[in-house]
Motif scaffolding. Sequence first.
Motif, mmCIF file in Angstrom:
data_model
loop_
_atom_site.group_PDB
_atom_site.id
_atom_site.type_symbol
_atom_site.label_atom_id
_atom_site.label_comp_id
_atom_site.label_asym_id
_atom_site.label_seq_id
_atom_site.Cartn_x
_atom_site.Cartn_y
_atom_site.Cartn_z
ATOM 1 N N LEU A 1 25.792 70.917 45.363
ATOM 2 C CA LEU A 1 24.813 69.954 44.832
ATOM 3 C C LEU A 1 25.494 68.705 44.296
ATOM 4 O O LEU A 1 24.928 67.617 44.337
ATOM 5 C CB LEU A 1 23.972 70.603 43.720
ATOM 6 N N ASN A 2 26.717 68.866 43.794
ATOM 7 C CA ASN A 2 27.386 67.722 43.155
ATOM 8 C C ASN A 2 28.296 66.964 44.120
ATOM 9 O O ASN A 2 28.632 65.818 43.873
ATOM 10 C CB ASN A 2 28.207 68.190 41.951
ATOM 11 N N ASP B 1 16.252 71.821 43.109
ATOM 12 C CA ASP B 1 17.462 71.337 43.777
ATOM 13 C C ASP B 1 18.058 72.404 44.676
ATOM 14 O O ASP B 1 18.619 72.107 45.725
ATOM 15 C CB ASP B 1 18.483 70.888 42.724
ATOM 16 N N LYS C 1 19.889 70.164 36.849
ATOM 17 C CA LYS C 1 19.401 70.695 38.132
ATOM 18 C C LYS C 1 18.369 71.798 37.894
ATOM 19 O O LYS C 1 18.454 72.529 36.899
ATOM 20 C CB LYS C 1 20.557 71.284 38.950
ATOM 21 N N HIS C 2 17.440 71.904 38.827
ATOM 22 C CA HIS C 2 16.455 72.995 38.796
ATOM 23 C C HIS C 2 16.809 73.993 39.896
ATOM 24 O O HIS C 2 16.878 73.623 41.066
ATOM 25 C CB HIS C 2 15.045 72.444 39.011
ATOM 26 N N LEU D 1 25.728 72.584 36.463
ATOM 27 C CA LEU D 1 24.357 72.516 36.990
ATOM 28 C C LEU D 1 23.406 71.851 36.006
ATOM 29 O O LEU D 1 22.182 71.931 36.149
ATOM 30 C CB LEU D 1 23.852 73.913 37.368
ATOM 31 N N ALA E 1 21.747 74.928 34.403
ATOM 32 C CA ALA E 1 20.548 74.629 35.182
ATOM 33 C C ALA E 1 19.289 75.021 34.421
ATOM 34 O O ALA E 1 19.311 75.920 33.583
ATOM 35 C CB ALA E 1 20.579 75.385 36.514
#
Length: 217
Positions: free
Chosen positions: A215-216, A88, A9-10, A6, A49
Amino acid sequence: PAHRPLYGKHVLVTAGPTHEPIDPVRYIANRSSGKQGYAIAAAAARAGARVTLVSGPVALPTPPGVDRIDVETARDMADAVRRALPADAAVMVAAVADWRTEDYAPEKMKKRGSAPPALRLTENPDILAMVSVSDKRPKLVVGFAAETEKVLEHAKDKRKRKGADWIVANDVSGSVMGGDMNLVHIVSAKGVDHLPELPKDEVAVALVERIADALNG
Ligand code: C5P
């Protein structure tokens, strides 16, 4: 890197209950220790993250590397969440009080007199639903659903109603509340991912792995 999936990422997490004051000494609240939300914030931070944790009143230490914003009421929580966007992923674990009193009494209400006071309630903002339709909607919006019966049915319904990508259905018919174990099923558009009963820390790690994949991937 594989161990910090992560990174960059937020992740926004809400956790704990909200308190809705009735007068200076009394409030309405939901039962929530904050443990599951805090464990998710901690796991997301360990995964690299940037984590914003918007927290209601709980008795837990801030996990390492987590940016914590303390709030009391649902309206405060909604404001803090709005300010924390963009993100994110948003993981809404807080047990937000559905109602607050319409008339806050600025002085302590007295017992004297005959009839107990009637509380007029009004609805609080639904923070998860608000995030789902936000123009800064995170790519992944995750809600929780604590249910005591028809757990999956209610979770599927809630996913659609609130516009979330995933609902983590939480079977709280046992001793989940305040405890260290949790039994969850992750409901998405693709189906249901059943996790075994696990410590809340391990539920958090499993969920964060799936968030990183989403996300990825
Ligand atoms: O409708 P219910 O309270 O069961 O929905 C639970 C989910 O919605 C959780 O993810 C919770 O954090 C979120 N929620 C919210 N704001 C509310 C009520 C619930 O964000 N006012």
